[in-house]
Design a protein around this motif. Structure first.
Motif, PDB file in Angstrom:
ATOM      1  N   ASN A 428      37.529  54.674  44.988  1.00 18.24           N
ATOM      2  CA  ASN A 428      37.975  53.960  43.890  1.00 18.24           C
ATOM      3  C   ASN A 428      36.287  53.038  43.112  1.00 18.24           C
ATOM      4  O   ASN A 428      36.377  52.925  41.408  1.00 18.24           O
ATOM      5  CB  ASN A 428      38.895  52.494  44.096  1.00 18.24           C
ATOM      6  CG  ASN A 428      40.109  53.798  43.444  1.00 18.24           C
ATOM      7  OD1 ASN A 428      40.653  54.083  43.274  1.00 18.24           O
ATOM      8  ND2 ASN A 428      41.154  52.720  44.666  1.00 18.24           N
ATOM      9  N   ALA A 432      34.564  53.637  39.535  1.00 16.94           N
ATOM     10  CA  ALA A 432      33.970  52.535  39.295  1.00 16.94           C
ATOM     11  C   ALA A 432      32.800  52.348  38.611  1.00 16.94           C
ATOM     12  O   ALA A 432      32.444  51.783  37.602  1.00 16.94           O
ATOM     13  CB  ALA A 432      34.452  51.572  39.627  1.00 16.94           C
ATOM     14  N   TYR A 449      31.568  44.184  35.197  1.00 17.37           N
ATOM     15  CA  TYR A 449      32.632  45.462  35.217  1.00 17.37           C
ATOM     16  C   TYR A 449      33.178  45.383  36.778  1.00 17.37           C
ATOM     17  O   TYR A 449      34.420  45.301  36.937  1.00 17.37           O
ATOM     18  CB  TYR A 449      32.276  46.125  34.131  1.00 17.37           C
ATOM     19  CG  TYR A 449      32.976  47.496  34.726  1.00 17.37           C
ATOM     20  CD1 TYR A 449      34.316  47.109  34.111  1.00 17.37           C
ATOM     21  CD2 TYR A 449      33.267  48.511  35.554  1.00 17.37           C
ATOM     22  CE1 TYR A 449      35.399  48.486  33.839  1.00 17.37           C
ATOM     23  CE2 TYR A 449      34.287  49.242  35.800  1.00 17.37           C
ATOM     24  CZ  TYR A 449      35.261  49.592  34.813  1.00 17.37           C
ATOM     25  OH  TYR A 449      36.165  50.452  34.760  1.00 17.37           O
ATOM     26  N   LEU A 450      32.394  45.572  37.784  1.00 16.01           N
ATOM     27  CA  LEU A 450      33.046  45.575  39.139  1.00 16.01           C
ATOM     28  C   LEU A 450      33.419  44.874  39.908  1.00 16.01           C
ATOM     29  O   LEU A 450      34.735  45.150  39.834  1.00 16.01           O
ATOM     30  CB  LEU A 450      31.847  46.326  39.559  1.00 16.01           C
ATOM     31  CG  LEU A 450      30.511  47.278  39.649  1.00 16.01           C
ATOM     32  CD1 LEU A 450      30.060  47.911  40.487  1.00 16.01           C
ATOM     33  CD2 LEU A 450      31.789  48.973  39.192  1.00 16.01           C
ATOM     34  N   ASP A 452      35.298  42.677  38.027  1.00 19.49           N
ATOM     35  CA  ASP A 452      36.638  42.491  37.633  1.00 19.49           C
ATOM     36  C   ASP A 452      37.051  43.451  37.871  1.00 19.49           C
ATOM     37  O   ASP A 452      38.770  43.494  37.740  1.00 19.49           O
ATOM     38  CB  ASP A 452      35.971  42.552  35.552  1.00 19.49           C
ATOM     39  CG  ASP A 452      35.759  41.045  35.296  1.00 19.49           C
ATOM     40  OD1 ASP A 452      36.132  40.340  36.055  1.00 19.49           O
ATOM     41  OD2 ASP A 452      35.114  41.713  34.239  1.00 19.49           O
ATOM     42  N   ARG A 453      37.661  44.999  38.244  1.00 18.47           N
ATOM     43  CA  ARG A 453      37.658  45.821  37.839  1.00 18.47           C
ATOM     44  C   ARG A 453      38.815  45.606  39.847  1.00 18.47           C
ATOM     45  O   ARG A 453      39.715  46.098  40.149  1.00 18.47           O
ATOM     46  CB  ARG A 453      36.891  47.085  38.642  1.00 18.47           C
ATOM     47  CG  ARG A 453      36.590  48.144  37.357  1.00 18.47           C
ATOM     48  CD  ARG A 453      38.293  48.389  36.802  1.00 18.47           C
ATOM     49  NE  ARG A 453      38.941  48.904  37.861  1.00 18.47           N
ATOM     50  CZ  ARG A 453      39.074  50.782  38.025  1.00 18.47           C
ATOM     51  NH1 ARG A 453      37.680  51.117  36.664  1.00 18.47           N
ATOM     52  NH2 ARG A 453      39.542  51.023  38.817  1.00 18.47           N
ATOM     53  N   THR A 456      41.098  43.037  39.886  1.00 16.31           N
ATOM     54  CA  THR A 456      42.120  43.354  38.711  1.00 16.31           C
ATOM     55  C   THR A 456      43.255  44.271  39.721  1.00 16.31           C
ATOM     56  O   THR A 456      44.523  44.285  39.596  1.00 16.31           O
ATOM     57  CB  THR A 456      41.804  44.927  37.613  1.00 16.31           C
ATOM     58  OG1 THR A 456      41.633  44.171  36.927  1.00 16.31           O
ATOM     59  CG2 THR A 456      43.265  45.053  36.983  1.00 16.31           C
ATOM     60  N   PHE A 457      42.129  45.103  41.008  1.00 19.93           N
ATOM     61  CA  PHE A 457      43.356  46.127  41.986  1.00 19.93           C
ATOM     62  C   PHE A 457      43.489  45.487  43.128  1.00 19.93           C
ATOM     63  O   PHE A 457      45.276  45.613  42.981  1.00 19.93           O
ATOM     64  CB  PHE A 457      42.054  47.093  42.387  1.00 19.93           C
ATOM     65  CG  PHE A 457      42.519  47.701  43.534  1.00 19.93           C
ATOM     66  CD1 PHE A 457      43.108  48.778  43.328  1.00 19.93           C
ATOM     67  CD2 PHE A 457      42.283  47.061  45.162  1.00 19.93           C
ATOM     68  CE1 PHE A 457      43.770  49.084  44.472  1.00 19.93           C
ATOM     69  CE2 PHE A 457      43.160  47.545  45.559  1.00 19.93           C
ATOM     70  CZ  PHE A 457      43.403  48.983  45.649  1.00 19.93           C
TER      71      PHE A 457
END
Length: 478
Positions: A428, A432, A449-450, A452-453, A456-457
């Motif tokens: 994952n 990403a 971004y990373l 945030d990913r 979110t996960f």
């Protein structure tokens, strides 16, 4: 809480009035009844006032000793007895006469000697207490203490004793006594003594909770200082390296963490900072590590690793030799602590764009190669720092091209789990990272971004289960 089986049966009293005087022949039954009711009301109000005062003292006093000073006095007043004594079981293994009250001061010394002698006799029969722990007497020892107190005071004393219970552990005894041969320990008087004993137990427990709270506040303050020091040891900002853009962040699970990253100039005497913010060309070391575990122990080892690594870099050895020396120096300390360190160490030369590296069992960084739109793992063989003193590490190099992007990360990213227990694994993270390299324009955007990913996960929780550290390095595109 049991009464000491000491009181003698009182002899039949002579006929007296409800107020205690001799009954006069002309006193009518109605008048005597009124006097009795009035006396009972006065006694009830007196007891209520005394217990109310004791409750006020419990709420108001910050000093336990001041409150304990009142206990024998209150116990004797609410029961109309001649005195009271408070014995506490101390953490140092002593049974100590804490407070004593007697209506007759001349009699008080005899009572004190009797109580202290009983305490010494019981202590002599007990095994040594564990230092720092509250002394808890077994039931047999408590019965022996009651017997010794009764024996030393004499059989002409009407005695009642009850327990001071703190969290279901007997931490002391409250004794109340009277010399009046007609005095009886009624059920009401026993309840009143137990009530005073319960108030005493509450005061002792509150005092201990206050002490624990103050210890916790000091510990919290020390943790805050430790976290502040650790934060200052991490790079305050990314350095300006010729031809490279950088972004980095460390998000700890606790106030003090075990993750480590650093930017170290490979030659301190040659590195100068220009007025425009750029730097002289020169090699830079980029390192990222993770101490097994979290919290203060991991933070201490992380600090030790940082200092030793920075000193080793000055010797000018290859990355593999630096890791080997670091492992040999730290092995003895880490072996005793049963903790180990993973560490990826690299050196970048801006003139040649060559990245030299060696890995001590850390998560391999991911390299996005702009020319081929592919991702490569940078890894070499090597054991954990502190696992084996004779471990050998390997050197490797790669020539970076303009537009290439590299991420260094700790396992807090790949081990992050959602509510179902699924991990945000390397696959994952790779997907990403690929998307970020194709759509984000700066290393800082890739970093955001990373993070945030992952959040979110895992869900909307602000607390991560493990420390999470990320470095993003991009070679400036031509």
């Amino acid at each position: 809480m049991t009464a000491v089986p000491l009181p003698r049966q009182p002899s039949q009293p002579t006929e007296r009035t409800p107020t205690g005087g001799s009954a006069s022949p002309d006193m009518t039954p109605v008048f005597a009844l009124k006097e009795l009711v009035a006396r009972l009301n006065r006694e009830q109000h007196k007891i209520q006032d005394l217990l109310s005062s004791l409750g006020f003292a419990l709420r108001s006093f910050n000093n336990l000793n001041q409150f304990l000073e009142l206990i024998p006095l209150m116990a004797s007043r609410v029961t109309d007895s001649d005195g009271g004594a408070l014995l506490l079981f101390k953490p140092n293994g002593q049974v100590r006469l804490e407070r004593l009250h007697c209506q007759d001061s001349n009699w008080c010394q005899d009572i004190r000697r009797a109580m202290e002698m009983a305490a010494r006799q019981v202590m002599a029969s007990l095994p040594p207490a564990t230092p720092g722990e509250a002394l808890t007497l077994p039931p047999g020892a408590i019965a022996a203490l009651d017997h010794q107190v009764s024996h030393n005071l004499g059989h002409d004393i009407q005695l009642f004793g009850t327990a001071i219970l703190v969290k279901n552990n007997e931490r002391g005894r409250l004794y109340v006594f009277s010399r009046d041969p007609q005095y009886t320990w009624t059920e009401t008087r026993q309840k009143l003594v137990r009530l005073v004993a319960d108030q005493t137990a509450v005061a002792i427990e509150n005092d201990e909770l206050t002490v624990e709270l103050r210890k916790k506040e000091r510990l919290d303050r020390e943790l805050e200082i430790g976290a502040e020091i650790q934060l200052r040891l991490l790079p305050r900002q990314c350095p300006k390296i010729q031809g490279v853009e950088l972004a980095a962040r460390c998000k700890t699970a606790n106030r003090v963490g075990g993750d480590y990253y650093d930017f170290i100039p490979a030659s301190y005497d040659k590195m100068r900072t220009r007025k425009d913010g750029s730097s002289e060309s020169g090699r830079w070391s980029l390192a990222i590590g993770d101490v097994m575990g979290k919290g203060v122990p991991a933070g201490l080892i992380m600090t030790m690793t940082r200092g030793m690594l920075r000193a080793e870099v000055l010797n000018g050895h290859s990355p593999a030799r630096i890791l080997q020396h670091l492992n040999q120096v730290m092995y003895a300390d880490l072996e005793n602590s049963n903790r180990f360190v993973t560490l990826f160490y690299s050196e970048y030369d801006p003139q040649t764009r060559i990245l030299s590296y060696s890995n001590a069992a850390h998560n391999p960084p991911l390299l996005w190669q702009a020319a081929t739109q592919s991702i490569k793992r940078l890894d070499t063989l090597g054991m954990l720092i502190g696992l084996d003193a004779d471990t050998h590490y390997q050197d490797a190099q790669i020539h970076l091209q303009p537009g290439d992007t590299l991420i260094y990360y700790t396992d807090g990213f790949t081990d992050a789990a959602n509510q179902n227990g699924d991990r945000f694994d390397e696959e994952n993270l790779t997907q990403a990272f690929r998307w970020a390299c194709q759509h984000c324009h700066t290393p800082q955007e890739i970093l955001e971004y990373l993070f945030d990913r992952v959040q979110t996960f895992t869900g909307n929780s602000d607390r991560n289960a493990d420390d999470m550290t990320l470095i993003v390095m991009r070679v400036t595109p031509e």
